[in-house]
Design an enzyme around this catalytic site. Sequence first.
Site, PDB file in Angstrom:
ATOM      1  N   HIS A  55       0.832  -1.213   0.000  1.00  0.00           N
ATOM      2  CA  HIS A  55       0.000   0.000   0.000  1.00  0.00           C
ATOM      3  C   HIS A  55       0.862   1.256   0.000  1.00  0.00           C
ATOM      4  O   HIS A  55       1.237   1.757   1.066  1.00  0.00           O
ATOM      5  CB  HIS A  55      -0.914  -0.015   1.225  1.00  0.00           C
ATOM      6  CG  HIS A  55      -1.791  -1.217   1.301  1.00  0.00           C
ATOM      7  ND1 HIS A  55      -1.335  -2.445   1.735  1.00  0.00           N
ATOM      8  CD2 HIS A  55      -3.098  -1.385   0.992  1.00  0.00           C
ATOM      9  CE1 HIS A  55      -2.322  -3.317   1.687  1.00  0.00           C
ATOM     10  NE2 HIS A  55      -3.403  -2.712   1.238  1.00  0.00           N
ATOM     11  N   GLY A 144      -3.789  -3.857  11.397  1.00  0.00           N
ATOM     12  CA  GLY A 144      -4.209  -4.368  10.092  1.00  0.00           C
ATOM     13  C   GLY A 144      -5.723  -4.441  10.089  1.00  0.00           C
ATOM     14  O   GLY A 144      -6.382  -3.813   9.259  1.00  0.00           O
ATOM     15  N   LEU A 146      -8.737  -2.951  10.776  1.00  0.00           N
ATOM     16  CA  LEU A 146      -8.945  -1.514  11.013  1.00  0.00           C
ATOM     17  C   LEU A 146      -9.716  -1.256  12.307  1.00  0.00           C
ATOM     18  O   LEU A 146     -10.614  -2.005  12.679  1.00  0.00           O
ATOM     19  CB  LEU A 146      -9.659  -0.896   9.816  1.00  0.00           C
ATOM     20  CG  LEU A 146      -8.781  -0.812   8.551  1.00  0.00           C
ATOM     21  CD1 LEU A 146      -9.628  -0.575   7.307  1.00  0.00           C
ATOM     22  CD2 LEU A 146      -7.722   0.267   8.699  1.00  0.00           C
ATOM     23  N   ASP A 182      -9.502   6.670   7.231  1.00  0.00           N
ATOM     24  CA  ASP A 182     -10.967   6.656   7.092  1.00  0.00           C
ATOM     25  C   ASP A 182     -11.530   5.314   7.546  1.00  0.00           C
ATOM     26  O   ASP A 182     -12.561   5.244   8.221  1.00  0.00           O
ATOM     27  CB  ASP A 182     -11.352   6.853   5.612  1.00  0.00           C
ATOM     28  CG  ASP A 182     -10.966   8.218   5.081  1.00  0.00           C
ATOM     29  OD1 ASP A 182     -11.378   9.225   5.673  1.00  0.00           O
ATOM     30  OD2 ASP A 182     -10.237   8.272   4.068  1.00  0.00           O
ATOM     31  N   HIS A 286      -4.076   3.298  -3.439  1.00  0.00           N
ATOM     32  CA  HIS A 286      -4.273   2.710  -2.108  1.00  0.00           C
ATOM     33  C   HIS A 286      -3.467   1.430  -1.886  1.00  0.00           C
ATOM     34  O   HIS A 286      -2.674   1.355  -0.959  1.00  0.00           O
ATOM     35  CB  HIS A 286      -5.762   2.430  -1.854  1.00  0.00           C
ATOM     36  CG  HIS A 286      -5.983   1.466  -0.733  1.00  0.00           C
ATOM     37  ND1 HIS A 286      -5.989   1.850   0.580  1.00  0.00           N
ATOM     38  CD2 HIS A 286      -6.126   0.111  -0.726  1.00  0.00           C
ATOM     39  CE1 HIS A 286      -6.157   0.785   1.347  1.00  0.00           C
ATOM     40  NE2 HIS A 286      -6.244  -0.275   0.575  1.00  0.00           N
ATOM     41  N   ARG A 382     -18.693 -17.692  39.136  1.00  0.00           N
ATOM     42  CA  ARG A 382     -18.449 -16.238  39.054  1.00  0.00           C
ATOM     43  C   ARG A 382     -18.256 -15.665  40.465  1.00  0.00           C
ATOM     44  O   ARG A 382     -17.458 -14.752  40.673  1.00  0.00           O
ATOM     45  CB  ARG A 382     -19.583 -15.519  38.327  1.00  0.00           C
ATOM     46  CG  ARG A 382     -20.928 -15.630  39.002  1.00  0.00           C
ATOM     47  CD  ARG A 382     -22.013 -14.879  38.279  1.00  0.00           C
ATOM     48  NE  ARG A 382     -23.314 -15.176  38.845  1.00  0.00           N
ATOM     49  CZ  ARG A 382     -24.288 -14.313  38.999  1.00  0.00           C
ATOM     50  NH1 ARG A 382     -24.124 -13.069  38.620  1.00  0.00           N
ATOM     51  NH2 ARG A 382     -25.430 -14.675  39.520  1.00  0.00           N
ATOM     52  N   GLU A 436     -17.964  -3.888  24.589  1.00  0.00           N
ATOM     53  CA  GLU A 436     -17.132  -5.091  24.752  1.00  0.00           C
ATOM     54  C   GLU A 436     -15.921  -5.082  23.820  1.00  0.00           C
ATOM     55  O   GLU A 436     -14.816  -5.472  24.207  1.00  0.00           O
ATOM     56  CB  GLU A 436     -17.961  -6.361  24.492  1.00  0.00           C
ATOM     57  CG  GLU A 436     -19.094  -6.597  25.476  1.00  0.00           C
ATOM     58  CD  GLU A 436     -20.364  -5.833  25.113  1.00  0.00           C
ATOM     59  OE1 GLU A 436     -20.394  -5.167  24.051  1.00  0.00           O
ATOM     60  OE2 GLU A 436     -21.334  -5.898  25.899  1.00  0.00           O
ATOM     61  N   PHE A 462     -21.157 -12.739  24.670  1.00  0.00           N
ATOM     62  CA  PHE A 462     -20.660 -11.526  24.019  1.00  0.00           C
ATOM     63  C   PHE A 462     -19.156 -11.600  23.737  1.00  0.00           C
ATOM     64  O   PHE A 462     -18.549 -10.604  23.333  1.00  0.00           O
ATOM     65  CB  PHE A 462     -21.016 -10.282  24.832  1.00  0.00           C
ATOM     66  CG  PHE A 462     -22.500 -10.143  25.055  1.00  0.00           C
ATOM     67  CD1 PHE A 462     -23.393 -10.371  24.010  1.00  0.00           C
ATOM     68  CD2 PHE A 462     -23.024  -9.834  26.302  1.00  0.00           C
ATOM     69  CE1 PHE A 462     -24.768 -10.286  24.208  1.00  0.00           C
ATOM     70  CE2 PHE A 462     -24.395  -9.743  26.507  1.00  0.00           C
ATOM     71  CZ  PHE A 462     -25.276  -9.974  25.454  1.00  0.00           C
ATOM     72  N   ASP A 494     -32.929 -15.718  30.717  1.00  0.00           N
ATOM     73  CA  ASP A 494     -32.622 -14.733  29.669  1.00  0.00           C
ATOM     74  C   ASP A 494     -32.729 -15.337  28.267  1.00  0.00           C
ATOM     75  O   ASP A 494     -32.810 -14.614  27.270  1.00  0.00           O
ATOM     76  CB  ASP A 494     -31.236 -14.105  29.875  1.00  0.00           C
ATOM     77  CG  ASP A 494     -31.304 -12.879  30.785  1.00  0.00           C
ATOM     78  OD1 ASP A 494     -32.426 -12.366  31.001  1.00  0.00           O
ATOM     79  OD2 ASP A 494     -30.249 -12.449  31.282  1.00  0.00           O
ATOM     80  N   HIS A 498     -28.923 -15.038  25.018  1.00  0.00           N
ATOM     81  CA  HIS A 498     -27.861 -14.855  26.006  1.00  0.00           C
ATOM     82  C   HIS A 498     -27.124 -16.152  26.353  1.00  0.00           C
ATOM     83  O   HIS A 498     -26.175 -16.125  27.121  1.00  0.00           O
ATOM     84  CB  HIS A 498     -28.448 -14.251  27.287  1.00  0.00           C
ATOM     85  CG  HIS A 498     -28.700 -12.775  27.177  1.00  0.00           C
ATOM     86  ND1 HIS A 498     -29.393 -12.235  26.127  1.00  0.00           N
ATOM     87  CD2 HIS A 498     -28.331 -11.740  27.973  1.00  0.00           C
ATOM     88  CE1 HIS A 498     -29.454 -10.917  26.280  1.00  0.00           C
ATOM     89  NE2 HIS A 498     -28.809 -10.593  27.395  1.00  0.00           N
ATOM     90  N   ARG A 545     -23.331 -18.722  36.093  1.00  0.00           N
ATOM     91  CA  ARG A 545     -24.230 -17.841  36.850  1.00  0.00           C
ATOM     92  C   ARG A 545     -24.795 -18.620  38.040  1.00  0.00           C
ATOM     93  O   ARG A 545     -24.986 -18.085  39.125  1.00  0.00           O
ATOM     94  CB  ARG A 545     -25.381 -17.401  35.949  1.00  0.00           C
ATOM     95  CG  ARG A 545     -26.439 -16.621  36.722  1.00  0.00           C
ATOM     96  CD  ARG A 545     -27.667 -16.318  35.886  1.00  0.00           C
ATOM     97  NE  ARG A 545     -28.569 -15.477  36.651  1.00  0.00           N
ATOM     98  CZ  ARG A 545     -29.845 -15.751  36.854  1.00  0.00           C
ATOM     99  NH1 ARG A 545     -30.398 -16.816  36.309  1.00  0.00           N
ATOM    100  NH2 ARG A 545     -30.585 -14.950  37.578  1.00  0.00           N
TER     101      ARG A 545
HETATM  102  C1  LIG Z   1     -11.580  -4.683   9.783  1.00  0.00           C
HETATM  103  C2  LIG Z   1     -11.011  -4.521   8.402  1.00  0.00           C
HETATM  104  N1  LIG Z   1     -11.843  -4.568   7.352  1.00  0.00           N
HETATM  105  C3  LIG Z   1     -11.365  -4.462   6.096  1.00  0.00           C
HETATM  106  C4  LIG Z   1     -10.027  -4.326   5.879  1.00  0.00           C
HETATM  107  C5  LIG Z   1      -9.468  -4.257   4.457  1.00  0.00           C
HETATM  108  N2  LIG Z   1      -9.037  -2.885   4.167  1.00  0.00           N
HETATM  109  C6  LIG Z   1      -7.761  -2.509   4.239  1.00  0.00           C
HETATM  110  S1  LIG Z   1      -7.552  -0.860   4.009  1.00  0.00           S
HETATM  111  C7  LIG Z   1      -9.214  -0.642   3.800  1.00  0.00           C
HETATM  112  C8  LIG Z   1      -9.812   0.709   3.614  1.00  0.00           C
HETATM  113  C9  LIG Z   1      -8.914   1.674   3.008  1.00  0.00           C
HETATM  114  O1  LIG Z   1      -9.344   2.963   3.222  1.00  0.00           O
HETATM  115  P1  LIG Z   1      -8.635   3.893   4.270  1.00  0.00           P
HETATM  116  O2  LIG Z   1      -8.777   3.322   5.605  1.00  0.00           O
HETATM  117  O3  LIG Z   1      -9.147   5.254   4.046  1.00  0.00           O
HETATM  118  O4  LIG Z   1      -7.111   3.816   3.881  1.00  0.00           O
HETATM  119  P2  LIG Z   1      -6.394   4.564   2.687  1.00  0.00           P
HETATM  120  O5  LIG Z   1      -7.126   4.207   1.424  1.00  0.00           O
HETATM  121  O6  LIG Z   1      -6.460   6.008   2.978  1.00  0.00           O
HETATM  122  O7  LIG Z   1      -5.007   4.007   2.694  1.00  0.00           O
HETATM  123  C10 LIG Z   1      -9.887  -1.841   3.888  1.00  0.00           C
HETATM  124  C11 LIG Z   1     -11.338  -1.987   3.690  1.00  0.00           C
HETATM  125  C12 LIG Z   1      -9.191  -4.275   7.000  1.00  0.00           C
HETATM  126  N3  LIG Z   1      -7.877  -4.149   6.902  1.00  0.00           N
HETATM  127  N4  LIG Z   1      -9.708  -4.349   8.249  1.00  0.00           N
END
Ligand SMILES: Cc1ncc(C[n+]2csc(CCOP(=O)(O)OP(=O)(O)O)c2C)c(N)n1
Length: 689
Positions: A55, A144, A146, A182, A286, A382, A436, A462, A494, A498, A545
């Site tokens: 990237h 990685g 996100l 983003d 990208h 618990r 969580e 959860f 529940d 749950h 529980r």
């Molecule tokens: C949880 C998750 N979902 C999907 C991805 C795959 N993925 C990597 S970068 C990205 C989005 C890229 O957009 P942005 O975060 O704006 O990065 P830029 O293009 O500015 O480098 C995605 C969907 C990931 N790494 N993590």
Amino acid sequence: MSMPDRLVAAGATLAPAARVSATGANPAARAEHDGMANAIRALAMDAVERAKSGHPGLPMGAADIATVLFTRFLKFDPADPAWPDRDRFVLSAGHGSMLLYALLYLLGYEKMTIEQIKSFRQLGSLTPGHPEYGHTPGVETTTGPLGQGLANAVGMAIAERHLNAEFGSDVVDHLTYVLASDGDLMEGISQEAIALAGHLKLKKLIVLFDDNGISIDGPLALADSVDQVKRFESAGWLATRIDGHDPIAIAAAIEVARASDRPTMIACRTIIGFGAPTKGGTEKAHGAALGTDEIAAARNKLGWSAPAFEIPSAILAQWRTAGERGRPARFSWQGRVAALDRQKRAEFERRIGGEFPEKKLSAAVRAVKEKLAEAPKEIATRSASEFALESLTSALPEMLGGSADLTGSNNTRTKTMKAMSVADYSGRFVHYGVREHGMAAAMNGMALHGGIIPYSGTFLVFSDYCRPAIRLAALMGQRVIHVMTHDSIGLGEDGPTHQPVEHLAALRAIPNLKVFRPADAVETIECWQLALQSRSGPSVLALTRQNVPQLRQGYDERNRCALGAYELLAAEDDSAVVSLFASGSEVSIAVAAKKLLAERKISARVVSVPCFELLLAAPEDQRSAVIGNAEVNIATEAGIRQGWDAIIGSSGAFVGMTGFGASAPYKDLYRHFGITAEAVVEVALKKLG
Ligand SMILES: Cc1ncc(C[n+]2csc(CCOP(=O)(O)OP(=O)(O)O)c2C)c(N)n1
């Protein structure tokens, strides 16, 4: 004062030298900045091109932000990447890993050689596709997926405030910076992280948002129209928007952030792939190699004439000088630590070094076991966990508890624990709110920060909401402990929403995670001990529980759970025809079944299985001794069968769940789903023919 006004005001307070050091008004300073930022861009383009994947867009777009941050603000020393009082830098958008690797190389981290940059994404290199903690010195957390890094950073900032309250500003006083994209901010976990950080007023947390308006599918406008500045402001942050290619604006915004009384988000408007003439500003920059023509044109546009992987010596020297900036600060910090009162210093060094007070832990475990031997308790596990925590938390000040709004149900807060608050960061219990995922990721950040063993609570069902963070804790080898109560249909009324059914199996599938399911109060303290001793991985304690009888009577020094399973009750005549395996609340069902079988002159043994992972990792001879060789193996667990075959074999029988639960008092549910001693006996008889 509006935010831009504040920035102007802050800019005005900067020393004149700092103010002009990287401005257009000072062409030499600006040229220096550009040369340094372009070094990052060139390395990113070249490494991705050579790897034919990666990237380049983020490193090229965020190069100006990183150059200002690393050359003027970040407190670090490449000679000691683990310096405890360093500022943390989290590249939450881990796909932009070449940004970090380029920085580590340029700043002079010894192991990050140009050969490593050339080996980007290759087997065994220090430059894997996404940054991996523990693999590459200088990488603070594995990113990685996100959103995770941002939430880790919140945990790091909590850890900093907590340890600052405990040890003072002389030894703990640093910032946590995040570079988020983003994608990070679109992920749901970011909301949990942001809200928690705003609530706790984590003023030492600074998020630099790479606001380039592009993601993989194209312009952000395809999928998102959030005003991130307003969003952060509404969560209690200071937030602003700047030109992310203007070094003076970046520096001024960071100055303001550092003086803020709350966390700060700086939306830095950037161009993805800055410098790439046709692909820059588009999704094409990208996540793919730019291609030789585009790279040649970018070199031209940026005025970068050096060949691939070569950094002009003057620029490299500027970076290396920047890399040495933090050394005096580290030395003076070392001096302050050395001057501490002997006891305080020893405790700080123990805590931050992760040294474990084994003796104190064994004493606490012994005390709990002795009390249980004296006065056995028929309580929920618990509650047994709370009983254990009373002793454990007083023996181990590094334990920092919490719950995702289920404190009274998870029993993770002992009577003496103060809540952490803005007024008192020394509190050892975090009310994470109903968050969580953010909680689990923040716990990872605390463990990574060091000095803390985070544990926290939610319902086992959860764990799905925590799973991505638990997986990363396992991948990073971090000791975080998840107390997950209400661990089966045994939670009763529940109902199926749950009642975890597949969760034990799903968690057991995660490598390097230990899933403990203790059967009674004694096993609960033993499992706590094992979780605390698991220095290089996370643990889940699955707890009931409902009340369970204390099956282990009398004092036993040994930790019988240590092998993962043990023979709780031997067959009367030492030649069992049936081995009854069970975990947690179902162990008492196995015990009752053994009795019923004995009435029919069928000899059975009961094996309690509190932890699959430990059993399966045990030496072959010990494992087969515990598993035994009875004619019939039967496992009982109020969950699905998956995973049990490794213990009972594919011809073994399983008494448990095959689908979702139901809403009713728990005893009715056990009868309804056929998880009873009678059902176990019936299965045994059928198997024996
Ligand atoms: C949880 C998750 N979902 C999907 C991805 C795959 N993925 C990597 S970068 C990205 C989005 C890229 O957009 P942005 O975060 O704006 O990065 P830029 O293009 O500015 O480098 C995605 C969907 C990931 N790494 N993590």
